[in-house]
Design an enzyme around this catalytic site. Structure first.
Site, PDB file in Angstrom:
ATOM      1  N   ARG A 108       0.304   0.819  -5.222  1.00 42.38           N
ATOM      2  CA  ARG A 108      -1.045   1.348  -5.419  1.00 42.38           C
ATOM      3  C   ARG A 108      -1.402   1.288  -6.905  1.00 42.38           C
ATOM      4  NH1 ARG A 108      -5.716   2.522  -2.698  1.00 42.38           N
ATOM      5  NH2 ARG A 108      -6.454   4.634  -2.990  1.00 42.38           N
ATOM      6  N   THR A 383     -10.764  -3.939   2.686  1.00 44.22           N
ATOM      7  CA  THR A 383      -9.326  -3.831   2.473  1.00 44.22           C
ATOM      8  C   THR A 383      -8.791  -4.829   3.462  1.00 44.22           C
ATOM      9  OG1 THR A 383      -9.475  -1.514   1.864  1.00 44.22           O
ATOM     10  CG2 THR A 383      -7.385  -2.196   2.813  1.00 44.22           C
ATOM     11  N   ASN A 403     -10.404  -1.945  -2.844  1.00 45.20           N
ATOM     12  CA  ASN A 403     -11.235  -0.827  -2.435  1.00 45.20           C
ATOM     13  C   ASN A 403     -12.533  -1.345  -1.821  1.00 45.20           C
ATOM     14  OD1 ASN A 403     -11.915   1.753  -1.823  1.00 45.20           O
ATOM     15  ND2 ASN A 403     -12.848   2.191  -3.801  1.00 45.20           N
ATOM     16  N   ASP A 425     -11.512   6.102  -5.405  1.00 43.97           N
ATOM     17  CA  ASP A 425     -10.727   6.832  -4.404  1.00 43.97           C
ATOM     18  C   ASP A 425     -10.217   8.179  -4.938  1.00 43.97           C
ATOM     19  OD1 ASP A 425     -10.993   5.253  -2.198  1.00 43.97           O
ATOM     20  OD2 ASP A 425      -9.064   4.251  -2.373  1.00 43.97           O
ATOM     21  N   SER A 454      -5.050   7.424  -0.992  1.00 43.77           N
ATOM     22  CA  SER A 454      -5.476   6.332  -0.106  1.00 43.77           C
ATOM     23  C   SER A 454      -5.487   6.799   1.343  1.00 43.77           C
ATOM     24  CB  SER A 454      -4.492   5.175  -0.257  1.00 43.77           C
ATOM     25  OG  SER A 454      -4.792   4.150   0.657  1.00 43.77           O
ATOM     26  N   SER A 455      -6.191   6.047   2.172  1.00 46.17           N
ATOM     27  CA  SER A 455      -6.124   6.262   3.627  1.00 46.17           C
ATOM     28  C   SER A 455      -5.327   5.158   4.313  1.00 46.17           C
ATOM     29  CB  SER A 455      -7.533   6.265   4.227  1.00 46.17           C
ATOM     30  OG  SER A 455      -8.307   7.279   3.666  1.00 46.17           O
ATOM     31  N   GLY A 475     -10.674  -0.318   6.433  1.00 45.44           N
ATOM     32  CA  GLY A 475     -11.754   0.499   7.009  1.00 45.44           C
ATOM     33  C   GLY A 475     -12.000   1.809   6.283  1.00 45.44           C
ATOM     34  N   GLY A 476     -11.495   1.946   5.055  1.00 51.16           N
ATOM     35  CA  GLY A 476     -11.752   3.169   4.282  1.00 51.16           C
ATOM     36  C   GLY A 476     -11.271   4.379   5.061  1.00 51.16           C
TER      37      GLY A 476
HETATM   38  O1  DON Z   1      -7.107   3.197  -0.203  1.00 49.77           O
HETATM   39  C1  DON Z   1      -8.060   3.469   0.504  1.00 49.77           C
HETATM   40  O2  DON Z   1      -8.037   4.308   1.359  1.00 49.77           O
HETATM   41  C2  DON Z   1      -9.339   2.672   0.330  1.00 49.77           C
HETATM   42  N1  DON Z   1      -9.402   2.139  -0.985  1.00 49.77           N
HETATM   43  C3  DON Z   1      -9.375   1.629   1.376  1.00 49.77           C
HETATM   44  C4  DON Z   1     -10.623   0.806   1.314  1.00 49.77           C
HETATM   45  C5  DON Z   1     -10.926   0.102   2.557  1.00 49.77           C
HETATM   46  O3  DON Z   1     -10.249   0.186   3.538  1.00 49.77           O
HETATM   47  C6  DON Z   1     -12.151  -0.673   2.577  1.00 49.77           C
HETATM   48  N2  DON Z   1     -12.250  -1.428   3.791  1.00 49.77           N
HETATM   49  N3  DON Z   1     -12.726  -1.652   4.701  1.00 49.77           N
END
Ligand code: DON
Length: 572
Positions: A108, A383, A403, A425, A454-455, A475-476
């Protein structure tokens, strides 16, 4: 319709053959309906891009193991999937050897040493949203190259240079853009022009068309330096100088020392159990692993199978679990090197049971009355995820990101790669939502050298001590719930891997107090039953792109690529 998709891919892959001389053998798979029940014995790669999947499969066929293939796929994605594949970002790897040894790698990004708690606030203390999203200041210290070097040093079998070669070829000679990619680049044109006044390979005169070749000469040179010098090819010398120049150009804060000092970290996997399955997943600084185990534990006592897939009781229970788990995430989770994350306490059986006690079947629990639990111990979006299993049965689950889509939208001049905007984040201010609507507090506040929460939830499942599933998604904030649903779809609702991945998804994240649904996720009767109880249901675009592998009863591997993107599985 399916035929059209196949034809387009065929053309693309032919283009690839002409350009790089690599051959595509017969066992290509794209999610064709829900019928992927094929079974491959020798290995499987599933990624967001057909070229990257092909690179991974070739490495496996050459005798590389799952980690070798993962390294090659990570670098290939940095070329052919520039919105999320990266060398300027970071990610997480979950590993399980064929003999059951588990490990995780945290690569990360980190805040630079000059970062400070209030760096994205204005004089009145309000967040300046774009500051943590676009431009050089949005970037954390990239972790991907250090991560790949560390993974290869520990588990790799093939020479490092072999793993970089396909990505270099794809960057130097170009690859044909998919329809989705051409559209994305065209939509981003203004932002790219604004943030890259001297141009980048992602910009051209006029608009991009599907099947047009994207060549990235500067990126090819950067990858060659990484091939020849390993981590020094990125964190020192020419590329490091280019990153520092880029910081100076746009008011960024990363320094040479930040780059030199960056280290990926091996961390013990988070493990948990669900109805006889063992879950092996990512510890903090991702919230994903703890949250996934909490979610599974919260629903385990209930008869989901009897209620059925996406029926009102099933959805209600899952949503109430999600609401509580995301409230915990906002308060308790952050970088374990900086904050005492109460991981064990959050995953205790009694704790998750207690958290679900105040849930009332007759009505929705308003998020306003759900706070983070008291724990006993102190302790537009892009992501990408890829899943790999090799011939011996070693498995790797990697989620990696810039991100937001195309990260900070700044390509390092001369080096040809995009910087992440991972600083968003962090919780830039307690209670202020980030780009995914997630809130946080002290646990995830900004500090020099700290990793942002992070997720991402790269995960591997075992059944009876044997590999069962490799799964993960972008997917954030919806990453955790998408992985959760995919696992339940297989274990509770008897989906095959592709059905589980293709199934429509829903999502709740505590705040805002809304159930987001993909079109068709919840039928109209279920919807009415939930609305009568006070649930607010809102439509959303596609959630996640789950790329997963299932070990079948016959002992082979069944790949599933998410039809929401250009994703592809390849087995042999
Ligand atoms: O680490 C995280 O949770 C976010 N930066 C992830 C970002 C993400 O999945 C964007 N995508 N669709």
């Amino acid at each position: 319709m399916q035929r059209i998709i196949k034809a387009r891919l065929f053309l693309k892959i032919n283009g690839f053959v002409l350009i790089t001389g690599l051959l595509l053998s017969g066992c290509a798979g794209r999610p064709i309906g829900n019928n992927n029940t094929a079974d491959y014995r020798n290995g499987m790669v599933v990624s967001a891009n057909p070229f990257a999947s092909k690179v991974g499969l070739d490495i496996l066929k050459k005798g590389g193991n799952a980690v070798d293939a993962a390294v090659a796929v990570q670098f290939a994605l940095a070329v052919v999937y520039p919105n999320a594949g990266n060398i300027g970002g970071g990610g997480f790897m979950v590993y399980r050897s064929a003999t059951g040894v588990t490990n995780t790698l945290d690569f990360r990004e980190k805040a630079g040493a000059a970062a400070s708690r209030d760096m994205y606030l204005d004089a009145a203390g309000a967040p300046i949203v774009d500051k943590s999203l676009y431009g050089q200041l949005a970037a954390g210290v990239p972790g991907s190259v250090a991560g790949m070097v560390a993974a290869h040093a520990k588990y790799g079998k093939l020479p490092w240079a072999t793993l970089l070669e396909p990505a270099i070829l794809l960057a130097r000679n170009g690859f044909p853009l998919s329809t989705q990619q051409a559209g994305e680049l065209n939509n981003l044109r203004e932002k790219l022009l604004q943030l890259n006044p001297d141009g980048t390979a992602l910009l051209k005169d006029g608009t991009w068309a599907a099947t047009e070749l994207l060549k990235q000469e500067e990126l090819a040179t950067t990858l060659e330096l990484i091939r020849d010098q390993g981590r020094a090819g990125f964190y020192e010398g020419r590329v490091a100088d280019q990153i520092i120049q880029e910081m100076k150009r746009g008011g960024g804060i990363l320094t040479k020392t930040d780059l030199q000092q960056y280290q990926a970290v091996w961390r013990e996997a988070i493990t948990g159990a669900y109805k006889g399955y063992r879950i092996i997943t990512m510890p903090p600084p991702s919230s994903g692993g703890i949250a996934l185990i909490q979610l599974l534990k919260s629903v385990e006592p209930y008869p989901l199978r009897r209620w059925g897939f996406q029926q009102d009781s099933t959805v209600q229970l899952m949503v109430e679990a999600e609401r509580r788990v995301y409230a915990d995430r906002a308060t308790h989770l952050g970088d374990p090197d900086f904050y005492d994350v109460p991981a064990k306490a959050l995953m205790e059986d009694q704790y998750t049971k207690d958290r679900m006690k105040n849930f009332d079947w007759s009505k929705a629990t308003p998020s306003s009355v759900v706070k983070a639990g008291k724990v006993n111990a102190k302790e537009h979006e892009e992501t990408t995820h890829f899943s790999i299993v090799d011939k011996a049965g070693n498995a790797v689950s990697v989620t990696t990101t810039l991100n937001g889509s195309y990260g900070a939208v700044v390509a390092v001049k001369g080096a040809g790669f995009l910087l992440n905007n991972e600083m968003d984040d962090f919780s830039v201010k307690p209670g202020a939502a980030n780009m995914y609507g997630l809130v946080g507090g002290e646990a995830n506040s900004i500090a020099p050298g700290k990793r942002m929460l992070s997720s991402m939830t790269p995960t591997i499942l075992e059944k009876d001590g044997k590999l069962f599933m490799v799964v993960g998604t972008p997917g954030g904030s919806t990453i955790i719930t998408s992985v959760f649903q995919t696992i339940l779809n297989v274990i509770e609702f008897d989906h095959n891997m592709q059905q589980a991945v293709s199934a429509k998804r829903f999502h709740h994240q505590w705040l805002p107090d809304v159930i987001y649904t993909e079109t068709g996720a919840i039928d109209s009767l279920t919807r009415v039953k939930l609305e009568v109880k006070g649930y607010i249901i809102a439509p959303r675009g596609p959630m996640g792109r789950v790329d997963a592998i299932l070990k079948t009863k016959q002992g082979g591997y069944q790949g599933a690529a998410d039809p929401r993107g250009d994703d592809q599985w390849l087995g042999w």
